[in-house]
Motif scaffolding. Structure first.
Motif, PDB file in Angstrom:
ATOM      1  N   TYR A   1      45.315  18.756  61.156  1.00 31.39           N
ATOM      2  CA  TYR A   1      45.365  17.585  60.269  1.00 31.39           C
ATOM      3  C   TYR A   1      44.412  17.741  59.087  1.00 31.39           C
ATOM      4  N   LEU A   2      43.238  18.321  59.390  1.00 38.24           N
ATOM      5  CA  LEU A   2      42.231  18.507  58.355  1.00 38.24           C
ATOM      6  C   LEU A   2      42.699  19.516  57.299  1.00 38.24           C
ATOM      7  N   ALA A   3      43.197  20.673  57.781  1.00 36.94           N
ATOM      8  CA  ALA A   3      43.624  21.725  56.848  1.00 36.94           C
ATOM      9  C   ALA A   3      44.775  21.240  55.967  1.00 36.94           C
ATOM     10  N   LYS A   4      45.657  20.470  56.558  1.00 35.18           N
ATOM     11  CA  LYS A   4      46.865  20.051  55.856  1.00 35.18           C
ATOM     12  C   LYS A   4      46.638  18.792  55.007  1.00 35.18           C
TER      13      LYS A   4
ATOM     14  N   LYS B   1      53.896  33.843  50.531  1.00 35.44           N
ATOM     15  CA  LYS B   1      53.188  33.564  49.277  1.00 35.44           C
ATOM     16  C   LYS B   1      52.774  32.084  49.188  1.00 35.44           C
ATOM     17  N   HIS B   2      53.704  31.216  49.546  1.00 35.01           N
ATOM     18  CA  HIS B   2      53.413  29.783  49.434  1.00 35.01           C
ATOM     19  C   HIS B   2      52.418  29.318  50.487  1.00 35.01           C
ATOM     20  N   VAL B   3      52.497  29.897  51.674  1.00 34.54           N
ATOM     21  CA  VAL B   3      51.511  29.561  52.711  1.00 34.54           C
ATOM     22  C   VAL B   3      50.130  29.986  52.229  1.00 34.54           C
ATOM     23  N   PHE B   4      50.055  31.194  51.678  1.00 34.00           N
ATOM     24  CA  PHE B   4      48.778  31.728  51.210  1.00 34.00           C
ATOM     25  C   PHE B   4      48.212  30.856  50.093  1.00 34.00           C
ATOM     26  N   GLN B   5      49.085  30.463  49.150  1.00 32.49           N
ATOM     27  CA  GLN B   5      48.631  29.592  48.054  1.00 32.49           C
ATOM     28  C   GLN B   5      48.010  28.306  48.597  1.00 32.49           C
ATOM     29  N   ASP B   6      48.612  27.754  49.626  1.00 34.19           N
ATOM     30  CA  ASP B   6      48.138  26.466  50.156  1.00 34.19           C
ATOM     31  C   ASP B   6      46.939  26.595  51.095  1.00 34.19           C
ATOM     32  N   PHE B   7      46.865  27.703  51.866  1.00 33.79           N
ATOM     33  CA  PHE B   7      45.884  27.731  52.961  1.00 33.79           C
ATOM     34  C   PHE B   7      44.863  28.857  52.921  1.00 33.79           C
ATOM     35  N   GLU B   8      44.879  29.673  51.898  1.00 25.87           N
ATOM     36  CA  GLU B   8      43.886  30.738  51.796  1.00 25.87           C
ATOM     37  C   GLU B   8      42.491  30.109  51.792  1.00 25.87           C
ATOM     38  N   GLY B   9      41.637  30.560  52.711  1.00 27.40           N
ATOM     39  CA  GLY B   9      40.283  30.012  52.805  1.00 27.40           C
ATOM     40  C   GLY B   9      40.180  28.792  53.707  1.00 27.40           C
ATOM     41  N   LYS B  10      41.319  28.224  54.075  1.00 25.78           N
ATOM     42  CA  LYS B  10      41.285  26.977  54.868  1.00 25.78           C
ATOM     43  C   LYS B  10      41.615  27.173  56.337  1.00 25.78           C
TER      44      LYS B  10
ATOM     45  N   PRO C   1      53.011  21.439  62.282  1.00 26.82           N
ATOM     46  CA  PRO C   1      53.773  20.850  61.189  1.00 26.82           C
ATOM     47  C   PRO C   1      54.178  21.980  60.251  1.00 26.82           C
ATOM     48  N   SER C   2      54.957  21.669  59.241  1.00 24.12           N
ATOM     49  CA  SER C   2      55.283  22.668  58.235  1.00 24.12           C
ATOM     50  C   SER C   2      53.991  23.100  57.537  1.00 24.12           C
ATOM     51  N   ALA C   3      53.940  24.393  57.145  1.00 25.82           N
ATOM     52  CA  ALA C   3      52.702  24.952  56.590  1.00 25.82           C
ATOM     53  C   ALA C   3      52.593  24.697  55.092  1.00 25.82           C
ATOM     54  N   ASN C   4      52.409  23.437  54.732  1.00 21.08           N
ATOM     55  CA  ASN C   4      52.197  23.069  53.334  1.00 21.08           C
ATOM     56  C   ASN C   4      51.096  22.018  53.309  1.00 21.08           C
ATOM     57  N   ILE C   5      50.356  21.986  52.215  1.00 20.41           N
ATOM     58  CA  ILE C   5      49.407  20.895  52.021  1.00 20.41           C
ATOM     59  C   ILE C   5      50.238  19.621  51.948  1.00 20.41           C
ATOM     60  N   SER C   6      49.751  18.570  52.588  1.00 15.04           N
ATOM     61  CA  SER C   6      50.451  17.288  52.578  1.00 15.04           C
ATOM     62  C   SER C   6      50.793  16.909  51.132  1.00 15.04           C
ATOM     63  N   GLY C   7      52.060  16.579  50.891  1.00 12.47           N
ATOM     64  CA  GLY C   7      52.464  16.219  49.536  1.00 12.47           C
ATOM     65  C   GLY C   7      53.116  17.354  48.767  1.00 12.47           C
ATOM     66  N   LYS C   8      53.130  18.554  49.347  1.00 17.05           N
ATOM     67  CA  LYS C   8      53.837  19.683  48.719  1.00 17.05           C
ATOM     68  C   LYS C   8      55.086  19.990  49.533  1.00 17.05           C
ATOM     69  N   PRO C   9      56.048  20.735  48.964  1.00 13.40           N
ATOM     70  CA  PRO C   9      57.220  21.078  49.782  1.00 13.40           C
ATOM     71  C   PRO C   9      56.837  22.088  50.856  1.00 13.40           C
TER      72      PRO C   9
END
Ligand code: TXA
Ligand code: MG
Length: 323
Positions: free
Chosen positions: A52-55, A159-168, A145-153
């Motif tokens: 929940y925190l990461a997302k 590539k998109h997972v990395f953009q959203d979660f790199e470092g997190k 859940p789906s691997a996107n920051i809440s509010g993104k598709p």
């Protein structure tokens, strides 16, 4: 959320490293056939909190529990009626592993942290081999859940997972782009009639063959919110999405002329190939933001088969519907 981890990128021969992390109560992103998932041990409350925190997800929006064997559903759910038991067994025989999520009453084993306090739980057995190996080797159900920051598709590629979660998060399993590209169909079996809360990878028609009384939940504001996910704002790209219903070619031409004249940056999505549209829709949304498009002009597809799930995502993202 601040960057905290040196995120490892794992390949399919390094799944054991992801397994170790899951066992330690960490979060790992992994591929599924629908979209990438952000997984952790479903039975570990602290691990769940990290998702929940990461997302950045509201804690009342529940997660899907992913299992590696069909029969694992019975230890996690509390099915009291024979009728429901028969329905479940037919559905999982036909659609699992695959993009169908079942909502059933939960057992004590399932922490209420996953279910947003509901007494039901969402269960799915994914088809992707990497996902299955991760779950079975971890020896625990994996909430994801789906691997996107809440509010993104939802992310359909590494590539998109990395953009959203790199470092997190500590690790991402890198694999091919998601085969289906939209999320699973969510089917609620706790209501009088089986109800599709979210159309997706398994079609309404396919479910209807097995459950003739299946119905589609109409997402009207007056109806009690059945799936907490429904009440949150759905992603739409920065570009304005204009949806053209069938027969609106003339109106479309008018917009194209106007946009060209005004030098407006726009993109056209017109296809009747639902499989490739499904595979690419979320990518198109993300790319339109990267490339700063002002508008996406998109043509409706028939609301049958994958088309129902597709139109559900497109309508939610649309700024304007030309009918
Ligand atoms: O394809 C998928 O389903 C992907 C992959 C990773 O498996 N997962 C996914 O999860 O899309 P998520 O969290 O993005 O969407 C789950 C949806 C949400 O709309 C949530 O509200 C709903 O399922 N849901 C989960 N548990 C529920 C429950 N007990 N009752 C009603 N709705 C529930
Ligand atoms: Mg999601």
């Amino acid at each position: 959320m601040e960057k905290k981890y040196l995120t490892k990128v794992l390949n399919s021969s390094e799944i054991h490293q992801a397994v170790d992390l899951i066992k330690k109560g960490e979060v790992v992103a992994f591929p599924t056939e629908t979209v990438y998932g952000l997984g952790a041990n479903a039975l570990d409350i602290n691990a769940i909190k990290k998702i929940y925190l990461a997302k950045g997800r509201p804690s009342d929006n529940p997660l899907i529990v992913h299992i590696g064997k069909k029969n694992d559903i019975y230890a996690l759910t509390n099915i009291t009626e024979d009728k429901t038991r028969k329905i479940v067994s037919k559905l999982i025989l036909k659609f699992w592993p695959g993009p169908l999520t079942l909502i059933l009453p939960k057992t004590q084993k399932i922490p209420s942290e996953i279910t947003g306090g509901l007494d039901s739980v969402a269960i799915r057995m994914p088809k992707n081999k990497i996902a299955l190996k991760l779950i079975t080797s971890s020896g625990v159900p994996i909430a994801a859940p789906s691997a996107n920051i809440s509010g993104k598709p939802s992310s359909t590629s590494f590539k998109h997972v990395f953009q959203d979660f790199e470092g997190k998060i500590p690790a991402i399993i890198k694999a091919k782009s998601s085969k289906i590209g939209i999320e699973s169909t969510v089917l609620d079996l706790t209501q009088k009639n089986p109800t599709i809360l979210r159309p997706g990878g398994v079609s309404f028609e396919e479910i209807k063959e097995i459950l003739p009384n299946v119905r589609l939940h109409k997402n009207k504001k007056t109806i009690k919110v059945k799936s907490p996910g429904m009440k949150y704002k759905h992603y739409s790209p920065n570009a304005k999405i204009y949806l053209f219903e069938f027969g609106k070619e003339k109106e479309f031409e008018t917009y194209v002329k106007k946009f060209k004249k005004e030098k407006i940056k726009f993109k056209i999505i017109k296809t009747d190939d639902k499989i490739s549209l499904s595979k690419n829709l979320f990518k198109e949304f993300r790319e339109s933001d990267e490339k700063n498009f002002d508008y996406i002009l998109i043509f409706a597809v028939k609301e049958e088969g994958l088309g129902l799930g597709l139109m559900n995502r497109i309508r939610k993202a649309a700024t304007k519907i030309i009918r």
